[in-house]
Design a protein around this motif. Structure first.
Motif, PDB file in Angstrom:
ATOM      1  N   ALA A 191       0.771  -1.268   0.045  1.00 19.82           N
ATOM      2  CA  ALA A 191      -0.046   0.010  -0.079  1.00 19.82           C
ATOM      3  C   ALA A 191       0.675   1.271   0.034  1.00 19.82           C
ATOM      4  N   PHE A 192       2.035   1.344   0.722  1.00 19.33           N
ATOM      5  CA  PHE A 192       2.811   2.476   0.717  1.00 19.33           C
ATOM      6  C   PHE A 192       3.699   2.547  -0.685  1.00 19.33           C
ATOM      7  N   THR A 213      -5.707   8.921  -2.935  1.00 19.61           N
ATOM      8  CA  THR A 213      -4.073   8.691  -2.614  1.00 19.61           C
ATOM      9  C   THR A 213      -3.792   8.065  -1.500  1.00 19.61           C
ATOM     10  N   GLY A 214      -4.644   7.720  -0.588  1.00 19.37           N
ATOM     11  CA  GLY A 214      -4.364   7.109   0.876  1.00 19.37           C
ATOM     12  C   GLY A 214      -3.384   7.791   1.613  1.00 19.37           C
ATOM     13  N   MET A 215      -3.260   9.285   1.525  1.00 20.23           N
ATOM     14  CA  MET A 215      -2.630  10.044   2.530  1.00 20.23           C
ATOM     15  C   MET A 215      -3.496  10.849   3.307  1.00 20.23           C
ATOM     16  N   PHE A 216      -3.455  10.846   4.560  1.00 22.84           N
ATOM     17  CA  PHE A 216      -4.382  11.501   5.447  1.00 22.84           C
ATOM     18  C   PHE A 216      -3.517  12.756   6.239  1.00 22.84           C
ATOM     19  N   LEU A 222       2.251   1.750  -3.427  1.00 19.05           N
ATOM     20  CA  LEU A 222       1.071   2.309  -4.355  1.00 19.05           C
ATOM     21  C   LEU A 222       0.979   4.023  -4.157  1.00 19.05           C
ATOM     22  N   VAL A 223       1.133   4.290  -2.717  1.00 17.28           N
ATOM     23  CA  VAL A 223       1.125   5.625  -2.227  1.00 17.28           C
ATOM     24  C   VAL A 223       2.351   6.449  -2.932  1.00 17.28           C
ATOM     25  N   ASP A 224       3.464   5.788  -2.827  1.00 14.57           N
ATOM     26  CA  ASP A 224       4.768   6.482  -3.480  1.00 14.57           C
ATOM     27  C   ASP A 224       4.627   6.388  -5.048  1.00 14.57           C
ATOM     28  N   ALA A 225       3.798   5.637  -5.709  1.00 16.52           N
ATOM     29  CA  ALA A 225       3.739   5.785  -7.091  1.00 16.52           C
ATOM     30  C   ALA A 225       2.544   6.944  -7.480  1.00 16.52           C
ATOM     31  N   ASN A 226       1.641   7.024  -6.565  1.00 19.01           N
ATOM     32  CA  ASN A 226       0.463   8.110  -6.603  1.00 19.01           C
ATOM     33  C   ASN A 226       1.458   9.601  -6.689  1.00 19.01           C
ATOM     34  N   THR A 227       2.053   9.551  -5.609  1.00 13.23           N
ATOM     35  CA  THR A 227       2.857  10.801  -5.414  1.00 13.23           C
ATOM     36  C   THR A 227       3.894  11.218  -6.512  1.00 13.23           C
ATOM     37  N   LYS A 228       4.602  10.119  -6.962  1.00 16.70           N
ATOM     38  CA  LYS A 228       5.338  10.441  -8.153  1.00 16.70           C
ATOM     39  C   LYS A 228       4.700  10.883  -9.511  1.00 16.70           C
ATOM     40  N   LEU A 229       3.442  10.428  -9.491  1.00 16.96           N
ATOM     41  CA  LEU A 229       2.535  10.494 -10.612  1.00 16.96           C
ATOM     42  C   LEU A 229       1.980  11.941 -10.553  1.00 16.96           C
ATOM     43  N   GLY A 230       2.115  12.710  -9.510  1.00 17.14           N
ATOM     44  CA  GLY A 230       1.397  13.742  -9.096  1.00 17.14           C
ATOM     45  C   GLY A 230      -0.017  13.844  -8.903  1.00 17.14           C
ATOM     46  N   LEU A 231      -0.502  12.442  -8.588  1.00 18.40           N
ATOM     47  CA  LEU A 231      -2.192  12.551  -8.372  1.00 18.40           C
ATOM     48  C   LEU A 231      -2.611  13.766  -7.418  1.00 18.40           C
ATOM     49  N   ALA A 232      -1.990  14.035  -6.288  1.00 18.32           N
ATOM     50  CA  ALA A 232      -2.468  15.037  -5.453  1.00 18.32           C
ATOM     51  C   ALA A 232      -2.571  16.329  -6.128  1.00 18.32           C
ATOM     52  N   ASP A 255      -3.524   3.199   6.139  1.00 24.23           N
ATOM     53  CA  ASP A 255      -2.996   2.147   7.080  1.00 24.23           C
ATOM     54  C   ASP A 255      -4.001   1.829   8.184  1.00 24.23           C
ATOM     55  N   ALA A 256      -4.975   2.896   8.497  1.00 22.68           N
ATOM     56  CA  ALA A 256      -5.767   2.503   9.622  1.00 22.68           C
ATOM     57  C   ALA A 256      -6.727   1.250   9.236  1.00 22.68           C
ATOM     58  N   VAL A 257      -7.333   1.473   7.895  1.00 24.41           N
ATOM     59  CA  VAL A 257      -8.212   0.283   7.684  1.00 24.41           C
ATOM     60  C   VAL A 257      -7.496  -1.155   7.521  1.00 24.41           C
ATOM     61  N   ILE A 258      -6.327  -1.028   7.195  1.00 21.67           N
ATOM     62  CA  ILE A 258      -5.465  -2.234   7.191  1.00 21.67           C
ATOM     63  C   ILE A 258      -5.027  -2.780   8.523  1.00 21.67           C
ATOM     64  N   VAL A 259      -4.811  -1.946   9.356  1.00 17.01           N
ATOM     65  CA  VAL A 259      -4.603  -2.435  10.634  1.00 17.01           C
ATOM     66  C   VAL A 259      -5.710  -2.825  11.540  1.00 17.01           C
ATOM     67  N   ASN A 260      -6.901  -2.036  11.126  1.00 16.90           N
ATOM     68  CA  ASN A 260      -8.199  -2.532  11.887  1.00 16.90           C
ATOM     69  C   ASN A 260      -8.578  -3.821  11.138  1.00 16.90           C
ATOM     70  N   SER A 261      -8.373  -4.142   9.946  1.00 12.48           N
ATOM     71  CA  SER A 261      -8.943  -5.289   9.163  1.00 12.48           C
ATOM     72  C   SER A 261      -8.204  -6.297   9.746  1.00 12.48           C
TER      73      SER A 261
END
Length: 445
Positions: free
Chosen positions: A312-313, A356-359, A315-325, A403-409
């Motif tokens: 998941a992290f 983005t999975g970024m909070f 993927l977040v790194d890929a989203n960041t480099k793609l400029g999704l935010a 991360d919260a959803v993953i830990v909770n799950s």
């Protein structure tokens, strides 16, 4: 380089695959690989591996993975000692019906507000067996647990969320008489989504609000004895049930050490492990020679969650480099004006957080953009800040690869996809009501 709308492609694949297969790890792996195919073309495998290595070297990511693995050991110790069974039986005396069991879970959730990880791990792990006995689906256990995690922490000034956000408030010169926390407290009355999410979850717990969306199917299956779409470990306590104190003491040490060490959950779990080993050895509930086997079993149980977190992290790194935010922000920047600013900021931040999975990172990016703009046009900067913090709580509760959803799950022994999609309809209700309130307060605050 910004890739524009192309930056959405990996996220789209993640959701499509997750919806069709219900497999979180597969969807995250494929989505992250697609991201690096776009970024690195034929060299995507090397780029993906480099990202994975960099992610695993990051202190915050390594910390989350260690928290997950060490908690797996602690949970296995508690289960093998019979402490979890003893706790479930004690709680069962007060949870006579399905409604009372859910209400007890909801009330218990409010007691652990200092950190959302600690909240999800302790409440999810301790209440899932009670839920099983009353035929409550694991999806609903996960929803009720996580709907009061980051949301409630965001509203309490003595939590990890408040400490982090107060730092952001200070960076935007919104402190009150030099007190950053006082500035943050001024945003709390405007944090509509957390308040609504907690209220909705209470209505669900009381069975006033009906099951909707995927939750309806999960609850129907639970009535037939199928509490989750995910295979659940059938390993239970090997010995007889232990007194409830065998559960309470390690958890109390966990919370106490977490607070004493500056809200460091990892150190809290290590402290609880030491307390559990000493307690169960002295009382002969477990043989000291078995502890290593128990530790390995506990880590093995949490290994899938650790892998999901790592990917998941990536993927977040890929989203960041793609400029999704940046793409999301640029898309709505022309609408960030006038009385509608709080609404536009809130909707932008919810999209930012969800896709983005970024909070916390999202808040750190959005605040320097939105607050100066609010000051410039005469909007209430605390209202606008609260809109961003509300969106962060939404993402933490709903985003499948957050991360919260993953830990909770992991604590509830279900897939993050199952947790996310079953919680989504309730989250959408919260977003709609919050959007209406931000529209109204944009004109009157």
């Amino acid at each position: 380089m910004q890739y524009g709308i192309i930056a959405l492609i990996p996220v789209v694949f993640v959701f499509v695959i997750a919806i069709t297969t219900k497999k979180t790890l597969d969807s995250l792996l494929i989505g992250s690989l697609i991201g690096f195919i776009i970024l690195a073309k034929q060299n995507f495998i090397g780029a993906w591996l480099d990202s994975l290595i960099e992610v695993l070297k990051t202190d915050s990511v390594l910390w989350v993975i260690l928290v997950t693995l060490f908690f797996g050991i602690l949970l296995q110790l508690i289960e093998q000692s019979g402490a979890l069974s003893g706790f479930s039986k004690t709680i069962g005396k007060y949870a006579k019906t399905k409604r009372s069991a859910m209400l007890l879970l909801w009330v218990s959730s409010l007691a652990i507000f200092i950190d959302d990880y600690l909240h999800n791990l302790v409440i999810g792990a301790s209440m899932k067996k009670v839920g099983d006995e009353h035929k409550i689906s694991r999806a609903k256990i996960a929803y009720l647990t996580n709907s009061t995690a980051g949301t409630f922490s965001s509203l309490i000034p003595i939590s990890t969320w408040a400490v982090f956000y107060s730092g952001l408030i200070a960076s935007q010169n919104l402190s009150v008489d030099g007190n950053a926390m006082a500035g943050y407290i001024k945003t709390i009355p405007f944090q509509f989504y957390p308040m609504i999410a907690i209220t909705v979850s209470l209505l669900v717990a009381l069975r006033i609000m009906p099951d909707i969306g995927p939750m309806k199917k999960h609850e129907a299956n639970a009535e037939k004895g199928i509490v989750s779409d995910t295979e659940i470990s059938q390993a239970d306590d090997k010995g007889a049930s232990s007194p409830v104190w065998f559960f309470i003491i390690p958890v109390a040490v966990l919370i106490a050490v977490t607070i004493i060490t500056g809200i460091d959950v990892l150190k809290g779990i290590v402290g609880a492990l030491i307390a559990a080993i000493v307690l169960y050895s002295v009382t002969k509930k477990l043989n000291i020679k078995d502890f290593m086997d128990i530790a390995l079993e506990g880590m093995k149980n949490m290994l899938p969650i650790a892998c999901i977190l790592a990917i998941a992290f990536v993927l977040v790194d890929a989203n960041t480099k793609l400029g999704l935010a940046e793409y999301i922000i640029d898309l709505v920047r022309p609408f960030m004006s006038g009385k509608m600013l709080p609404l536009v900021v809130f909707l932008t931040a919810t999209a930012f957080a969800y896709f983005t999975g970024m909070f916390w990172d999202m808040a750190a990016v959005m605040l320097p953009i939105a607050v100066p703009l609010a000051t410039q046009i005469g909007a209430n900067p605390y209202l606008v800040s609260a809109a961003i913090f509300s969106a962060s709580a939404w993402g933490s509760q709903i985003c499948m690869y957050g991360d919260a959803v993953i830990v909770n799950s992991g604590a509830c022994e279900i897939s993050p996809a199952e947790t996310s999609f079953s919680s989504l309809p309730y989250g959408i209700i919260g977003v709609i009501v919050s959007a209406i309130l931000y529209t109204i307060f944009g004109f009157i605050a």
